[in-house]
Enzyme design. Structure first.
Site, PDB file in Angstrom:
ATOM      1  CD  GLU A 124      -2.794  -1.206   2.446  1.00  0.00           C
ATOM      2  OE1 GLU A 124      -3.991  -1.461   2.286  1.00  0.00           O
ATOM      3  OE2 GLU A 124      -2.299  -1.044   3.561  1.00  0.00           O
ATOM      4  CB  CYS A 137       2.963   7.296   3.692  1.00  0.00           C
ATOM      5  SG  CYS A 137       3.511   6.131   4.928  1.00  0.00           S
ATOM      6  CB  CYS A 144       7.222  -5.497   8.531  1.00  0.00           C
ATOM      7  SG  CYS A 144       8.651  -4.820   9.401  1.00  0.00           S
ATOM      8  CB  CYS A 148       6.381  -3.182  16.176  1.00  0.00           C
ATOM      9  SG  CYS A 148       8.075  -2.897  15.640  1.00  0.00           S
ATOM     10  CB  CYS A 151       3.087  -2.342  13.778  1.00  0.00           C
ATOM     11  SG  CYS A 151       3.151  -2.086  12.003  1.00  0.00           S
ATOM     12  CB  CYS A 375       0.992   5.536  11.935  1.00  0.00           C
ATOM     13  SG  CYS A 375       1.508   7.156  11.485  1.00  0.00           S
TER      14      CYS A 375
HETATM   15  N1  SAH Z   1       9.152   0.169   9.826  1.00  0.00           N
HETATM   16  C1  SAH Z   1       9.475   1.514  10.011  1.00  0.00           C
HETATM   17  C2  SAH Z   1       8.604   2.469   9.225  1.00  0.00           C
HETATM   18  C3  SAH Z   1       7.143   2.160   9.072  1.00  0.00           C
HETATM   19  S1  SAH Z   1       6.049   2.398  10.414  1.00  0.00           S
HETATM   20  C4  SAH Z   1       9.424   1.866  11.460  1.00  0.00           C
HETATM   21  O1  SAH Z   1       8.952   1.069  12.260  1.00  0.00           O
HETATM   22  O2  SAH Z   1       9.914   2.934  11.812  1.00  0.00           O
HETATM   23  C5  SAH Z   1       5.797   4.159  10.580  1.00  0.00           C
HETATM   24  C6  SAH Z   1       5.524   4.573  12.040  1.00  0.00           C
HETATM   25  O3  SAH Z   1       4.216   4.165  12.477  1.00  0.00           O
HETATM   26  C7  SAH Z   1       6.504   3.933  13.017  1.00  0.00           C
HETATM   27  O4  SAH Z   1       6.960   4.857  13.955  1.00  0.00           O
HETATM   28  C8  SAH Z   1       5.642   2.893  13.666  1.00  0.00           C
HETATM   29  O5  SAH Z   1       6.170   2.480  14.874  1.00  0.00           O
HETATM   30  C9  SAH Z   1       4.318   3.583  13.773  1.00  0.00           C
HETATM   31  N2  SAH Z   1       3.194   2.682  14.037  1.00  0.00           N
HETATM   32  C10 SAH Z   1       3.105   1.372  13.759  1.00  0.00           C
HETATM   33  N3  SAH Z   1       1.906   0.890  14.175  1.00  0.00           N
HETATM   34  C11 SAH Z   1       1.239   1.907  14.701  1.00  0.00           C
HETATM   35  C12 SAH Z   1      -0.069   2.049  15.247  1.00  0.00           C
HETATM   36  N4  SAH Z   1      -0.912   1.039  15.316  1.00  0.00           N
HETATM   37  N5  SAH Z   1      -0.460   3.267  15.708  1.00  0.00           N
HETATM   38  C13 SAH Z   1       0.382   4.324  15.589  1.00  0.00           C
HETATM   39  N6  SAH Z   1       1.617   4.253  15.061  1.00  0.00           N
HETATM   40  C14 SAH Z   1       2.045   3.066  14.625  1.00  0.00           C
HETATM   41 FE1  SF4 Z   2       7.712  -3.309  10.849  1.00  0.00          FE
HETATM   42 FE2  SF4 Z   2       5.516  -2.154  11.800  1.00  0.00          FE
HETATM   43 FE3  SF4 Z   2       7.634  -2.519  13.388  1.00  0.00          FE
HETATM   44 FE4  SF4 Z   2       7.751  -0.680  11.427  1.00  0.00          FE
HETATM   45  S1  SF4 Z   2       6.376  -0.629  13.204  1.00  0.00           S
HETATM   46  S2  SF4 Z   2       9.320  -2.228  11.968  1.00  0.00           S
HETATM   47  S3  SF4 Z   2       6.495  -1.707   9.841  1.00  0.00           S
HETATM   48  S4  SF4 Z   2       6.379  -4.148  12.433  1.00  0.00           S
END
Ligand code: SAH
Ligand code: SF4
Length: 402
Positions: A124, A137, A144, A148, A151, A375
């Protein structure tokens, strides 16, 4: 269509990437896709197609301009290339775009595209318009490998690195959709790029670097590195290289101020500890008070959002003497997520403590929540297909093509 095997390899577990050579692999129709080739590779593609070196150099320059400055995908529209040459190019080459499966628009104007690779993987991209800027974005991977806990993308099973063509292709497609050809420095809607879509960009280092180099090239799209931000969850060994070889702005997904909590919510922390991440930030080439590092901090109720956490965050940023700004991200929910978002009052109190220490800490307004574009909400159906299913789909497609 099939992609070169090296590019479609799944990435097993938490490993650091190994650079792989990238060959000029034709698509299944025998043509080479010019999108995403470096300037040198574009010239090489022409030389191997029987252009003499001098002619190849000139032709590569013309093609680069048409592809990246004018957004043209049809050789017959390239008016400074002879009429005889156009079909010759057409036979051997193509200029692709990612396939659009679905395009959605949020009530707040945010736009999300579901895209598909040639080998049937979905990813996406999101465009976030604001009064004075527009931010694209961009995804770096399908899924991934990191998980996390807050996420949605991290719950996807299938992961594949996007190629430079698929990365730059997102920018091309956005420009197509916004009607922003030819490239011009002023008056664009698409002014900024954040590598904050699906995937960990530093686990796809070479392709992200090569894709962004094309985006920044002054003869083409020409977006300044100051308008590009790469967000990493903290892949420490590659952060210095990112500064040296890509030199875009850095954002780091910090999200916690102790190893205990960070181990839990950002599992890559078990490998690269908080202190190592902060030290890598302190060493990041090019960071200074005019170009600050952004620290992203997702606000999770009763997990990382206390006054004490805010004070500890300030202490750490000062201890490492970081030119920092903090971006507080209200947690965006998704079905089955194990966390809740902190209350608005808690977020405000947290923000105030950081601001009072002299560090900017705005709260990011969630955008595109109604279309799951905010995000951490990005997730595609690609996880629902196993490798065997994908192979079967590819075979069916192949058969249908005859
Ligand atoms: N993988 C990279 C970039 C993509 S995520 C990273 O982790 O930095 C972009 C941002 O969105 C990151 O800071 C991530 O931690 C945050 N993010 C992920 N899941 C989220 C959620 N459910 N609510 C708010 N922010 C989130
Ligand atoms: Fe991967 Fe989501 Fe963690 Fe970013 S926040 S490193 S996209 S699992």
């Amino acid at each position: 269509m099939q992609t070169a095997p090296v590019l479609s390899m799944p990435i097993p577990g938490h490993i650091d990437p190994v650079p792989v050579p990238r060959a000029l692999v034709p698509r299944s129709d025998g043509r080479i896709d010019l999108l995403g080739l470096s300037k040198a590779d574009l010239r090489m593609a022409l030389e191997t197609s029987q252009h003499d070196p001098k002619q190849a150099k000139l032709r590569a320059k013309q093609l680069w301009h048409w592809i990246y400055n004018r957004g043209v995908t049809d050789f017959s529209l390239m008016t400074d290339i002879s009429k005889a040459m156009q079909p010759w190019l057409e036979q051997r080459f193509t200029i692709s775009r990612p396939q659009v499966v679905e395009a959605q628009v949020s009530t707040d104007g945010t736009r999300k595209w579901l895209l598909r690779t040639d080998d049937g993987n979905d990813y996406e991209m999101v465009f976030i318009p604001d009064a004075d800027r527009g931010t694209l974005c961009v995804s770096s991977q399908v899924g991934c490998t990191l998980n996390c806990r807050f996420c949605h993308t991290g719950t996807m099973r299938l992961v594949r690195n996007l190629t430079p063509g698929e990365i730059v292709g997102q920018v091309m497609l956005a420009r197509d959709a916004l009607g922003e050809w030819p490239s011009q420095p002023e008056g664009r809607m698409l002014t900024n790029i954040v590598m904050m879509g699906m995937g960990e960009p530093l686990y796809n280092f070479d392709n992200v670097r090569d894709g962004l180099k094309i985006v920044m090239d002054g003869d083409g799209i020409g977006l300044s590195r100051r308008r590009i931000t790469l967000s990493t969850s903290g892949v420490v060994p590659l952060m210095a290289r990112a500064g040296e070889e890509i030199s875009v702005n850095l954002a780091v997904s910090l999200h916690a101020v102790t190893n205990e909590i960070r181990d839990e919510i950002v599992p890559i922390n078990r490998k690269y500890k908080l202190e190592q991440v902060l030290q890598a930030c302190a060493d990041y080439p090019g960071a200074n008070n005019a170009r600050r590092i952004t620290f992203e901090y997702v606000m999770l109720k009763d997990k990382n959002d206390s006054d004490a956490d805010a004070r500890e965050l300030v202490r750490l940023l000062k201890k490492y003497d970081l030119p920092a700004k903090v971006n507080l991200i209200p947690f965006n929910p998704w079905p089955g997520a194990p966390y809740e978002c902190s209350t608005p009052e808690r977020i405000k109190a947290f923000s105030n403590i950081v601001f009072d220490s002299g560090i900017s800490a705005p709260v990011r307004t969630p955008r595109g929540r109604d279309i799951d574009a905010a995000c951490g909400q990005l997730k595609t159906a690609s996880e629902k297909r196993t490798r065997a299913e994908l192979d079967r789909l590819a075979e069916e497609k192949q058969a249908a093509l005859g």
